[in-house]
Enzyme design. Structure first.
Site, PDB file in Angstrom:
ATOM      1  N   ILE A  39      54.462  37.957  47.345  1.00 50.87           N
ATOM      2  CA  ILE A  39      55.373  36.307  46.750  1.00 50.87           C
ATOM      3  C   ILE A  39      56.333  37.368  46.308  1.00 50.87           C
ATOM      4  CG2 ILE A  39      53.858  35.954  44.653  1.00 50.87           C
ATOM      5  CD1 ILE A  39      54.231  33.147  46.072  1.00 50.87           C
ATOM      6  N   TYR A  99      40.067  32.948  39.372  1.00 48.35           N
ATOM      7  CA  TYR A  99      38.889  31.329  39.426  1.00 48.35           C
ATOM      8  C   TYR A  99      38.503  31.365  39.857  1.00 48.35           C
ATOM      9  CZ  TYR A  99      42.352  31.659  34.763  1.00 48.35           C
ATOM     10  OH  TYR A  99      43.163  30.984  33.392  1.00 48.35           O
ATOM     11  N   ASN A 114      47.234  32.338  33.779  1.00 58.07           N
ATOM     12  CA  ASN A 114      46.481  31.323  32.766  1.00 58.07           C
ATOM     13  C   ASN A 114      47.186  30.389  32.192  1.00 58.07           C
ATOM     14  OD1 ASN A 114      46.682  33.246  30.592  1.00 58.07           O
ATOM     15  ND2 ASN A 114      45.744  34.788  31.846  1.00 58.07           N
ATOM     16  N   VAL A 143      48.302  38.122  41.004  1.00 59.30           N
ATOM     17  CA  VAL A 143      49.275  37.604  41.125  1.00 59.30           C
ATOM     18  C   VAL A 143      50.403  37.538  40.065  1.00 59.30           C
ATOM     19  CG1 VAL A 143      49.340  35.040  41.914  1.00 59.30           C
ATOM     20  CG2 VAL A 143      51.154  35.751  42.752  1.00 59.30           C
ATOM     21  N   ASP A 144      49.599  37.587  39.029  1.00 63.04           N
ATOM     22  CA  ASP A 144      50.543  36.904  37.695  1.00 63.04           C
ATOM     23  C   ASP A 144      50.545  38.849  37.215  1.00 63.04           C
ATOM     24  OD1 ASP A 144      51.158  35.769  34.585  1.00 63.04           O
ATOM     25  OD2 ASP A 144      48.896  35.911  34.390  1.00 63.04           O
ATOM     26  N   SER A 179      43.921  29.957  42.141  1.00 63.02           N
ATOM     27  CA  SER A 179      42.837  29.828  41.368  1.00 63.02           C
ATOM     28  C   SER A 179      41.869  30.564  42.534  1.00 63.02           C
ATOM     29  CB  SER A 179      42.186  28.141  41.005  1.00 63.02           C
ATOM     30  OG  SER A 179      42.817  27.919  39.647  1.00 63.02           O
ATOM     31  N   THR A 180      42.380  31.048  43.061  1.00 63.95           N
ATOM     32  CA  THR A 180      40.734  31.264  45.241  1.00 63.95           C
ATOM     33  C   THR A 180      40.966  33.013  44.308  1.00 63.95           C
ATOM     34  OG1 THR A 180      42.558  32.023  46.492  1.00 63.95           O
ATOM     35  CG2 THR A 180      42.202  29.925  46.449  1.00 63.95           C
TER      36      THR A 180
HETATM   37  N1  AR6 Z   1      51.427  37.515  46.309  1.00 64.60           N
HETATM   38  C1  AR6 Z   1      50.649  36.405  46.592  1.00 64.60           C
HETATM   39  N2  AR6 Z   1      49.350  36.194  46.934  1.00 64.60           N
HETATM   40  C2  AR6 Z   1      48.777  36.586  46.064  1.00 64.60           C
HETATM   41  C3  AR6 Z   1      49.276  37.969  45.352  1.00 64.60           C
HETATM   42  C4  AR6 Z   1      50.687  38.563  45.490  1.00 64.60           C
HETATM   43  N3  AR6 Z   1      51.570  39.586  45.065  1.00 64.60           N
HETATM   44  N4  AR6 Z   1      48.447  39.293  44.634  1.00 64.60           N
HETATM   45  C5  AR6 Z   1      47.233  37.925  44.734  1.00 64.60           C
HETATM   46  N5  AR6 Z   1      47.302  37.245  45.571  1.00 64.60           N
HETATM   47  P1  AR6 Z   1      44.662  35.247  41.539  1.00 64.60           P
HETATM   48  P2  AR6 Z   1      43.449  32.722  39.880  1.00 64.60           P
HETATM   49  C6  AR6 Z   1      45.989  35.876  45.631  1.00 64.60           C
HETATM   50  O1  AR6 Z   1      43.317  35.587  40.515  1.00 64.60           O
HETATM   51  O2  AR6 Z   1      42.244  33.127  41.100  1.00 64.60           O
HETATM   52  C7  AR6 Z   1      45.096  36.470  36.396  1.00 64.60           C
HETATM   53  O3  AR6 Z   1      44.808  37.392  35.725  1.00 64.60           O
HETATM   54  C8  AR6 Z   1      44.810  36.271  45.545  1.00 64.60           C
HETATM   55  O4  AR6 Z   1      44.663  37.318  46.743  1.00 64.60           O
HETATM   56  O5  AR6 Z   1      45.881  36.493  41.015  1.00 64.60           O
HETATM   57  O6  AR6 Z   1      43.930  31.922  39.752  1.00 64.60           O
HETATM   58  C9  AR6 Z   1      45.811  35.889  35.716  1.00 64.60           C
HETATM   59  O7  AR6 Z   1      45.929  35.246  34.130  1.00 64.60           O
HETATM   60  C10 AR6 Z   1      44.669  34.754  45.488  1.00 64.60           C
HETATM   61  O8  AR6 Z   1      44.264  34.160  47.272  1.00 64.60           O
HETATM   62  O9  AR6 Z   1      44.760  34.149  40.212  1.00 64.60           O
HETATM   63  C11 AR6 Z   1      44.482  34.475  35.306  1.00 64.60           C
HETATM   64  O10 AR6 Z   1      44.125  34.889  34.184  1.00 64.60           O
HETATM   65  C12 AR6 Z   1      45.392  34.362  45.061  1.00 64.60           C
HETATM   66  O11 AR6 Z   1      46.730  34.536  45.205  1.00 64.60           O
HETATM   67  C13 AR6 Z   1      43.635  34.974  36.455  1.00 64.60           C
HETATM   68  O12 AR6 Z   1      43.745  35.796  37.227  1.00 64.60           O
HETATM   69  C14 AR6 Z   1      44.936  34.436  43.465  1.00 64.60           C
HETATM   70  O13 AR6 Z   1      44.146  35.325  43.196  1.00 64.60           O
HETATM   71  C15 AR6 Z   1      43.941  33.344  37.132  1.00 64.60           C
HETATM   72  O14 AR6 Z   1      42.858  33.184  38.370  1.00 64.60           O
END
Ligand code: AR6
Length: 173
Positions: free
Chosen positions: A11, A121, A24, A33-34, A117-118
């Site tokens: 993204i 979280y 978060n 992604v964050d 969240s997937t």
């Molecule tokens: N582009 C698109 N999607 C992505 C990317 C990217 N570059 N990287 C990961 N994903 P997550 P959450 C997908 O863990 O579950 C963080 O530490 C990934 O495969 O990023 O909402 C925050 O600071 C997954 O399907 O976010 C919070 O503490 C999706 O993005 C916590 O994680 C979300 O995974 C939030 O957890």
């Protein structure tokens, strides 16, 4: 009616008006992604987030995109999955609605969502996808300010699965 696109990839590479971050409630960065968004946007993003001072679960806040191709980042705080009986579905839907409303309030015609969240979280992907699709479609049907919504799936597996869900929603009306 706005157009919905599903794409596979990172993204942080998208050149759209706004990308959504799965943040978060501290808004001070993290992994997934964050982490990728903060790395690509540069340290100015953390500074901007620090000034906001946090965001409750189910809501979102907006900052510039700094060094990203996207002009803005909308930081949405998704729920942690605790088994599904703790208001997770409503909080996740609320993230999508808040993000869309922020985009509309800023006149942004495009918005790109990751699968909030997937990852860390733990929200089950299939359930989260249905909520994302339903919530976005309902919002778009009631507002005409956002023209293009992108769902960005990181893995090919999630991309294929998400497209199946979108298609199912379409054929079931
Ligand atoms: N582009 C698109 N999607 C992505 C990317 C990217 N570059 N990287 C990961 N994903 P997550 P959450 C997908 O863990 O579950 C963080 O530490 C990934 O495969 O990023 O909402 C925050 O600071 C997954 O399907 O976010 C919070 O503490 C999706 O993005 C916590 O994680 C979300 O995974 C939030 O957890």
């Amino acid at each position: 009616m706005a157009r919905i696109h599903v794409i596979q990839g990172d993204i942080t590479r998208l050149q759209v008006y706004a990308i959504v971050n799965a943040a978060n409630s501290s808004l001070l960065g993290g992994g997934g992604v964050d982490g990728a968004i903060h790395r690509a946007a540069g340290p100015e993003l953390l500074e901007a987030c620090r000034k906001i001072g946090g965001c409750p679960t189910g809501e979102a806040r907006i900052t510039p995109g700094f060094r990203l191709p996207a002009r803005y980042v909308i930081h949405a705080v998704g729920p942690v999955w605790h088994g599904g009986k703790h208001g997770e579905a409503e909080l996740l839907a609320s993230c999508y609605r808040h993000s869309l409303q922020l985009a509309a309030d800023h006149g942004l015609k495009q918005i790109a969502f990751p699968a909030i969240s997937t990852g860390a979280y733990g929200y089950p992907f299939d359930e989260a996808s249905s909520i994302a699709i339903r919530t976005v479609k309902e919002w778009l049907a009631a507002h005409n300010m956002v023209e293009e919504v992108y769902f960005v799936l990181f893995s090919d597996h999630h991309y294929q699965r998400f497209q199946q869900f979108l298609h199912k929603e379409e054929t079931s009306g």
